[in-house]
Structures are given as structure tokens and as C-alpha cells.
Design a protein around this motif. Structure first.
Motif, PDB file in Angstrom:
ATOM      1  N   VAL A 250     -45.656  -3.172 -49.065  1.00  0.00           N
ATOM      2  CA  VAL A 250     -46.235  -2.089 -50.302  1.00  0.00           C
ATOM      3  C   VAL A 250     -46.090  -3.289 -51.799  1.00  0.00           C
ATOM      4  O   VAL A 250     -46.647  -3.255 -52.444  1.00  0.00           O
ATOM      5  CB  VAL A 250     -45.911  -1.131 -50.245  1.00  0.00           C
ATOM      6  N   SER A 251     -45.153  -4.698 -51.247  1.00  0.00           N
ATOM      7  CA  SER A 251     -44.966  -5.146 -52.351  1.00  0.00           C
ATOM      8  C   SER A 251     -44.256  -6.910 -51.481  1.00  0.00           C
ATOM      9  O   SER A 251     -44.310  -6.986 -51.064  1.00  0.00           O
ATOM     10  CB  SER A 251     -43.318  -4.539 -52.963  1.00  0.00           C
ATOM     11  N   PRO A 252     -44.826  -7.754 -53.103  1.00  0.00           N
ATOM     12  CA  PRO A 252     -44.601  -8.944 -51.961  1.00  0.00           C
ATOM     13  C   PRO A 252     -42.946  -8.802 -51.783  1.00  0.00           C
ATOM     14  O   PRO A 252     -42.869 -10.020 -50.588  1.00  0.00           O
ATOM     15  CB  PRO A 252     -44.895  -9.970 -53.761  1.00  0.00           C
ATOM     16  N   GLU A 253     -42.124  -8.360 -52.038  1.00  0.00           N
ATOM     17  CA  GLU A 253     -40.817  -8.592 -51.336  1.00  0.00           C
ATOM     18  C   GLU A 253     -40.461  -7.875 -50.368  1.00  0.00           C
ATOM     19  O   GLU A 253     -40.013  -8.822 -49.056  1.00  0.00           O
ATOM     20  CB  GLU A 253     -39.648  -8.047 -52.559  1.00  0.00           C
ATOM     21  N   ALA A 254     -41.457  -6.782 -50.093  1.00  0.00           N
ATOM     22  CA  ALA A 254     -41.074  -6.519 -48.725  1.00  0.00           C
ATOM     23  C   ALA A 254     -42.207  -7.649 -47.231  1.00  0.00           C
ATOM     24  O   ALA A 254     -41.668  -7.807 -46.066  1.00  0.00           O
ATOM     25  CB  ALA A 254     -41.774  -4.898 -48.557  1.00  0.00           C
ATOM     26  N   HIS A 255     -42.788  -8.248 -48.086  1.00  0.00           N
ATOM     27  CA  HIS A 255     -43.560  -8.913 -47.404  1.00  0.00           C
ATOM     28  C   HIS A 255     -43.401 -10.084 -47.169  1.00  0.00           C
ATOM     29  O   HIS A 255     -42.417 -10.471 -45.199  1.00  0.00           O
ATOM     30  CB  HIS A 255     -45.164  -9.280 -47.980  1.00  0.00           C
TER      31      HIS A 255
END
Length: 273
Positions: A250-255
Motif C-alpha cells: 500500500v506504500s513505498p515504505e511497506a514495499h
């Protein structure tokens, strides 16, 4: 560029296609056939496919079509715009009377998923999104915006799958506290409406029609869908089978977090035929 008109079309068609699907849902005399690969297809899949394909051919005659239940026309590879159709995602659920199935439609332009609509008529739920259009969910006549909740501390919510179990066993887990989210992979965009923190879905393979609608909706919300090498997926490929693995977040950080874990777990994408 925005795709407001194409999104409106996609939403209208997946809603209209719900009619023939619901007419056959839970019917004891539902016709079920076995495909050459051993999976099943029902009369509902075929009827819904006809509705969607005929509508696309009428509204966008110059666009290509790739459908799970349709004959593949190699001419689609020469076209920049391709509609990707999954008439009934979750056919086995549909056949046994479970409500967790979807009618899915996406548009890919120059290989990128830019429009997505996921209709779950038995659940009275519709998710939609496109480039330049905020993604939303309609559920029981109520419309809400789909957006990622920021990652909270070390928590990482992972959708249930064999690959999720593998990364949860990584020593130290890159500092992540794993909470497994039990929901069908067919509802990948559930990650945007669950109201917790950040979600990821790692899986080794899939088909373009499984992924394209979710990729468009997640992208509209600021999420990412890549392969295990962090490369964006390219749709309308010669072979619709996805071999590079799938990481949806859901977000670049989570990715970034889950990509690190996938690599630590040494997960290998599907390389079969």
C-alpha cells in the motif's frame, strides 16, 4: 493524462455483468466444465465474459482484449491499449456458493495498468481506481476513499499466503512484527480498506487478469506492485502468466520492507510453464 471516461465505462460494465453472474449464483444446475489445465469454468464465467467483451468491442473497437476465458488474439501485442478481463475471479468459490468472488476489468496502456474495477456483487462491494482518479470503494450504498494508512512502528500486516509464511520465518524479520491478514488473494485491494496500518501481498506467480485491476487501484492510491526484483509489471505481454513474482504494497515504505524480507527469505518466483 487521466482515464475518467474509461473508468466510468469499466464500472458500468462490471455492474452490468453482475446480472448474469447473480442469475446463476448458487443454482444447483449450474453448468461446470473442466479446462485443459484441470481448472474449472462455469456457465457464469462464459456469460459474463460475453457481456464484457461485447461491450468493449462496441465502445472501443480499436482496443485489444485479453480475457481469461476468451481466445487470445496475438494482434493485441501490436496495440498500445489492452483491456484485461477476468469474468469470475474465484470460480471455485462461485461454484460452491461462497460469496467471495469478483468480476474484474482493467485497462493497460503501453504495458501499465491505468484503470481497474473489481466488483464483488454477492458482497455488494465495488472497488475502482485509475490514473488521475482517487480510488474508492462502494459498499452497501456507502462510498469511501481508498487510501493507505501509514506504517505504524514495526508492524507489518501480511496477507495470508505460503510466501507470507516464508518471510515471517526470516530471523529477525527486518524488525517487523508480523500480523497475518486472512483474506483471499483475489481481494488484494482489501489492503486499502482494512483500516489498520500497512499491508503487503507477496506471491510467486499469477496471471495478468488476476493482477492488473488491483495494480491500477493500488497505484492510484500511491501503492506499488512489482516483481521480486522491484520491477513494475508490464501487462499485455505475449504470455499472460506472471513469472517474476508479485509484491503488492500500500506504500513505498511497506514495499521496501517486504522486498527486503523476500530477498532474505530467498524466495524464488515461479519459473514453470
Amino acid at each position: 493524462m487521466t482515464y475518467t471516461a474509461e473508468l466510468a465505462f469499466a464500472v458500468d460494465i462490471v455492474r452490468r455483468a453482475a446480472g448474469p453472474a447473480l442469475a446463476l449464483f448458487e443454482r444447483p444446475d449450474l453448468s461446470v466444465f473442466e479446462k485443459p489445465d484441470g481448472t474449472i469454468v462455469t456457465q457464469a464465467d462464459l456469460d459474463v465474459n460475453d457481456v464484457i467483451v461485447e461491450a468493449i468491442a462496441s465502445a472501443f473497437p480499436d482496443d485489444a482484449i485479453l480475457s481469461e476465458e476468451g481466445l487470445d488474439d496475438p494482434d493485441r501485442l501490436s496495440k498500445s491499449r489492452c483491456w484485461i478481463v477476468d469474468p469470475i475471479d474465484g470460480t471455485s468459490h462461485f461454484e460452491r456458493g461462497d460469496r467471495d468472488w469478483s468480476i474484474m476489468l482493467a485497462l493497460a496502456v503501453d504495458g501499465q495498468a491505468v484503470v481497474g474495477a473489481v466488483n464483488r456483487p454477492a458482497m455488494r462491494e465495488l472497488r475502482l481506481g485509475a490514473v488521475g482518479v482517487e480510488p474508492t470503494m462502494e459498499h452497501h450504498e456507502r462510498t469511501t476513499q481508498l487510501k493507505a494508512t501509514p506504517l505504524a512502528g514495526s508492524s507489518l500486516y501480511v496477507m495470508h499466503s505460503p510466501t507470507a509464511a516464508a518471510i515471517a520465518e526470516v530471523p529477525g524479520g527486518a524488525g517487523a512484527s508480523f500480523k497475518v491478514f486472512y483474506h483471499g488473494l483475489m481481494s488484494m485491494t482489501t489492503m486499502l480498506s482494512a483500516g489498520m496500518h500497512a499491508y503487503v501481498t507477496p506471491r510467486t506467480t499469477g496471471y495478468e487478469w488476476d493482477l492488473a485491476p488491483h495494480a491500477a487501484i493500488l497505484g492510484a492510491a500511491g501503492g506499488l506492485v512489482t516483481d521480486f526484483q522491484s520491477r513494475p509489471h508490464t501487462f499485455n505481454s505475449a504470455d499472460p502468466l506472471i513469472r517474476g513474482g508479485v509484491i503488492a504494497a500500500v506504500s513505498p515504505e511497506a514495499h521496501t520492507r517486504v522486498l527486503s524480507l523476500v530477498r532474505e527469505a530467498r524466495l524464488k518466483p515461479f519459473q514453470g510453464t
